[in-house]
Structures are given as C-alpha cells and as structure tokens.
Design a protein around this motif. Structure first.
Motif, PDB file in Angstrom:
ATOM      1  N   THR A  90      46.691  37.133  44.932  1.00  0.00           N
ATOM      2  CA  THR A  90      46.060  38.369  44.476  1.00  0.00           C
ATOM      3  C   THR A  90      46.841  38.872  43.258  1.00  0.00           C
ATOM      4  O   THR A  90      47.934  38.385  42.947  1.00  0.00           O
ATOM      5  N   ALA A  91      46.282  39.868  42.585  1.00  0.00           N
ATOM      6  CA  ALA A  91      46.965  40.430  41.422  1.00  0.00           C
ATOM      7  C   ALA A  91      48.332  40.998  41.817  1.00  0.00           C
ATOM      8  O   ALA A  91      49.321  40.849  41.096  1.00  0.00           O
ATOM      9  N   PHE A 112      40.604  32.747  35.415  1.00  0.00           N
ATOM     10  CA  PHE A 112      41.444  33.562  36.293  1.00  0.00           C
ATOM     11  C   PHE A 112      41.913  34.841  35.610  1.00  0.00           C
ATOM     12  O   PHE A 112      42.853  35.486  36.063  1.00  0.00           O
ATOM     13  N   VAL A 115      42.414  38.315  37.642  1.00  0.00           N
ATOM     14  CA  VAL A 115      43.663  38.427  38.404  1.00  0.00           C
ATOM     15  C   VAL A 115      44.865  38.386  37.472  1.00  0.00           C
ATOM     16  O   VAL A 115      45.794  39.202  37.580  1.00  0.00           O
ATOM     17  N   ALA A 119      47.593  41.339  36.937  1.00  0.00           N
ATOM     18  CA  ALA A 119      48.990  41.103  37.299  1.00  0.00           C
ATOM     19  C   ALA A 119      49.913  41.370  36.116  1.00  0.00           C
ATOM     20  O   ALA A 119      50.974  41.988  36.260  1.00  0.00           O
TER      21      ALA A 119
END
Length: 505
Positions: A90-91, A112, A115, A119
């Motif tokens: 997950t982030a 991606f 995410v 992040a």
C-alpha cells in the motif's frame, strides 16, 4: 590503489563482448545488450542531472517490463543504490520503505503511479516515470568499492516491521557469477524466462543478473500465469525456468491443457520447500529435472543448491555454492555459534561472500543476525554425511502439538500425494488441550468437492501416512492460497484467519 567494482558491469561487459546479441525480450520488443546499456547510460545521465550522486538511494517500483532493468542498471551506473519496492504494498507501506531507506528519488512505472506517487508524497521526495529519464549517455558507469551498497532489499515483514537488508556490489556480482558458472552451466545460447518478480532478490539475482552475467537472453513475463508461461516458453525457445513451488504446481496443471510443452534444460526452485510429489509430477510432465536451492535476501540470495558437480538429491537443497559455507548450529545459543555434528537438527547458518552488510539503521538486528561471521537464518535443517543440506522448516512455522515438534513441510509433502489436493498449506492454530493443533488449508482439485466428507477423507489419509502427532485434525478449504509478491504462501495470514475462526467456533 583501492579496488573498484560495480554490479553495473554485469550489463556493461556484455555490451562490450556481445553488443548485437539479444539481451531482453518483452512481447514484440527485442533489445540487444548494446542497446540496453546505451539506454541505461542515458537514464543514468538524467539521474545525475536530477542531482543523484554516488551513494544516494533511489527507489524503483516497476513490474517485469523492460523499464525495470533499464532503470535498475541506470541507477547503478550513476553510482547510486537501488531500493526495489514490492508491487503489492500500500502507499503507507511503500512510504515506510522510502523513509526507512532514506531514498532521495522514486522511479515509478505509470501502472503503479497511484501508489508510488502517494508514497513519495508521504515521504516528501520527487517521483518520476522511468520513460521520462533521458539524456546523453554517460561514457562509463561510476566506479564503487566492492563493499559499497548496491541494492537494499526489504524483508517481507512476516515477523514485524520490514527491515532493509543492504547488499554490496561484491555480494551481488559474486552471487550472479557463481550461479551462472559454478552452480550451473549457463551459456550465451540459453534463454531464461523471467517470471519471478524482478523486485525480489530471487528474480533479480538468479533470473536477471545471472542470465546476463553469462550473456544469455531473458524473456520477461510481466505477471506470472502458468498457461501464458508455457506459451511464451514454447514461442521463444526458453530452456531455463526459475520459480517457487506454487509456480511449478501451476505449470503442471496448465500442461494438461497445453498443445505443446517447452524443451526445458534447467529448472531451479527456491523460496520454499518443494514437495516431492510436485517434483515428481513436473519431471514426469516436462521431462526436465528441478534443482532445488536455498537462500534468503540476506544471502544475495543463493546459499545452497543441487548442482551437477555434486549430484542432485530430492528433498534437499544440495551443497553450498562456490565460496560459501552452510552449516548447522545449536539454535539455543544466542550470542555464539556452536556447529553441530553431521546429521543433527539445528539452525542453518551461512558465511561467505554472499552475506549482506547488515540491516540499515538497525545495528541491534544486525548483531543478532550475524554472529562470529555467520548469518543465522532462523531456518531448521540437517546436513548429511555426503554434504547435502535439508531444510526442515522455518522456526516461526514450527508447530508444537502437545510438546511434540511438527514440521509443516513434512506434513504438506505427505498430503500433496492425496489425489483430491491441488495445493496445501499446513499451519498451527491455538488449541486449549494441545497448545497448538494442526490445520491443513487445502485448495482442492477441480473434481473434488470441498465438503465435510472430503475433509474427513483427508484427515484419514493423513492418519495413514503420518505419525499420530503429525496428521491434521482440522481441514479448511480455499479456492486459492494467499501469495506474496514472490509467490510464496503467506502462512501468517492463514494463521491469523483460522486462529480467529477457531476461537469463534
């Protein structure tokens, strides 16, 4: 003069020696070693222009597409350190990796981006797409010291917060070299299927770096699918396959529906114990032997593998790779290593050129893991009189039922011979009488009903095949087992799930 070494030389040398040979196949794309190295040097120039300096850490979040190796070798060529990010995070989890490793830039594939960008925002660092990195190729890679960090792999976190294992250029160059030329005989004319995730140490070292260390071609499969893997292997004349047991199980099942099977020369299994029934079924179906090996992120990863020079023995992980020692030590001694006599069960310990620098920012964990120069794996094993190493189980997966030790891999190997079981994971669940009870989580075959009668039959089969304290008293059915990014069964998830179910029943 101080010695220098770079993992980037794996690609750079092949670009010199075999510039026109195909290095990478992805779909319709065919990229030569010369082209790939030029592209990597162009991206390295862009990274340097963004302020990346030798020793800086750069995160890479990318699937098994050409963007991964291109950016990977670009980061190394710039003298920076690669921090691969698992694609299933997950982030919030990815942000932990970014902050803990101290990366200054995130390179994230567009697939991606939601995410990756989230992040990077949490970690307060810039995030760029790999295809946005372009520049005039630097003339040569930035040299590094052999012990300098090259890649930081984050452990799966099954026992707590993931830790960053720092691997040096020497660790990874040597592991690629011994895999290609000592453990196996990889040659330029060979073709490998890159189905293992490249962000994982197994896929990165054994599939990508070892293949290119020998000048052979790598065929990428962005996401593993057994039927598609067979089609790809046939179409591209793949003769080398690396996988984990769940992948081999999938290939066996898909082979029944395939029009044609590939002519495989070398198959290597790692990541988890390979049940004998799977090995036998695969060899009968594909006519190819599987060589089972053993390793961890902290050992680059290869520590031991069945090798042609020593012969192969089913149920073992063979002999230590060249330049590495694998022994069995007393598991109860915390701050000392006491090796046990041949044939005794104990903790598997490893020393050699493959052992990592340590866990970044966590000297206490490093001191606990590396004692007297030996890396303590946390795995239980035995070494026989012929030098073959057998892994019994992870210490954390050990089940203690009524005071007796039960090793899930042994139970799984026996149950997989049941005709109604396609896959199985054996776990311990809390029990008021015995402390732990043995639970088999089963994926049934297509023709098997997941009902009470089938469960009773599996329990009875286990009773016939195993000692009284080893067979499962409980059977649960799932359509599929939960798998991590490296296709290993997530037993921790199963234990949490069925511990709750057990306490509620």
């Amino acid at each position: 003069m101080n010695a220098t070494l770079s993992l980037a030389s794996v690609l750079a040398e092949q670009a010199k020696r075999r510039p026109d040979r195909i290095a990478l196949i992805e779909g319709e794309h065919r990229i030569t070693f010369g082209e790939l190295w030029e592209q990597a040097r162009g991206q390295a120039a862009a990274l340097i222009a963004l302020g990346i300096r030798p020793g800086d850490r750069v995160a890479l979040m990318c699937p098994n597409t050409a963007e991964f190796p291109r950016a990977y070798y670009a980061i190394l060529a710039a003298g920076a350190v690669v921090v691969p990010v698992h694609l299933l995070l997950t982030a919030r989890e990815a942000a932990h990796v970014l902050r803990d490793s101290g990366v200054t830039l995130m390179v994230c594939h567009p697939l991606f981006a939601p995410v990756g960008e989230a992040a990077a925002s949490i970690a307060d660092i810039p995030c760029v797409a790999p295809d946005s990195l372009a520049g005039e190729p630097i003339p040569a890679f930035v040299s590094r010291a052999p012990e300098d960090p090259a890649v930081i792999f984050y452990t799966s976190g099954t026992t707590g917060t993931p830790k960053g294992a720092e691997l040096s250029h020497l660790n990874l160059v040597m592991n690629a070299t011994v895999n290609a030329f000592d453990a196996n005989d990889v040659r330029p004319e060979h073709v490998t299927l890159g189905a293992l995730p490249l962000f994982h140490v197994f896929g990165q070292t054994v599939s990508m770096n070892s293949t290119w260390r020998a000048g052979a071609a790598l065929v990428l499969q962005p996401r593993f699918d057994a039927a598609e893997a067979i089609r790809l292997m046939v179409a591209e004349n793949v003769d080398t396959f690396h996988g984990v047991p769940t992948m081999y199980i999938g290939l066996i099942e898909a082979a029944a529906r395939a029009e044609r099977l590939p002519a495989l020369r070398l198959c290597v299994s790692g990541g988890a114990a390979l049940p004998g029934a799977v090995l036998e079924a695969f060899e009968a179906t594909f006519g190819a032997q599987i060589l089972e090996g053993y390793g961890l992120s902290e050992t680059s990863p290869s520590a031991a593998v069945n090798q042609p020079d020593f012969g192969s023995r089913a149920g073992t992980v063979g002999h230590p790779v060249w330049g590495v020692d694998v022994e069995i030590a007393d598991p109860d001694l915390g701050r000392a290593i006491s090796l046990l006599p041949t044939g005794e069960l104990g903790e598997v310990v490893v020393r050699g050129h493959n052992v990592f620098n340590g866990y970044i920012g966590n000297s206490a964990a490093t001191q606990e893991a590396v004692v007297d120069g030996w890396f303590r794996t946390g795995d239980l094993g035995v070494k026989d009189e012929d030098g073959f190493v057998r892994i019994v189980d992870r210490t954390k997966d050990l089940i203690i039922r009524g005071g007796f030790n039960v090793y899930p891999t042994e139970v799984e190997a026996a149950l997989l011979r049941h005709p109604g079981i396609a896959q199985v994971a054996v776990i311990g669940v809390p029990d008021p009488t015995y402390g732990e009870e043995i639970c088999a989580v089963v994926v049934p075959t297509e023709s098997t009903l997941p009902d009470a009668d089938t469960a009773a039959g599996i329990i009875e089969y286990g009773r016939e095949q195993l000692a009284k304290h080893k067979y499962p008293r409980r059977v649960e059915f799932l359509n599929e087992l939960p798998l991590g990014p490296s296709h290993k069964v997530l037993k921790r998830e199963l234990r949490l799930r069925y511990a709750v179910a057990h306490s509620d029943s």
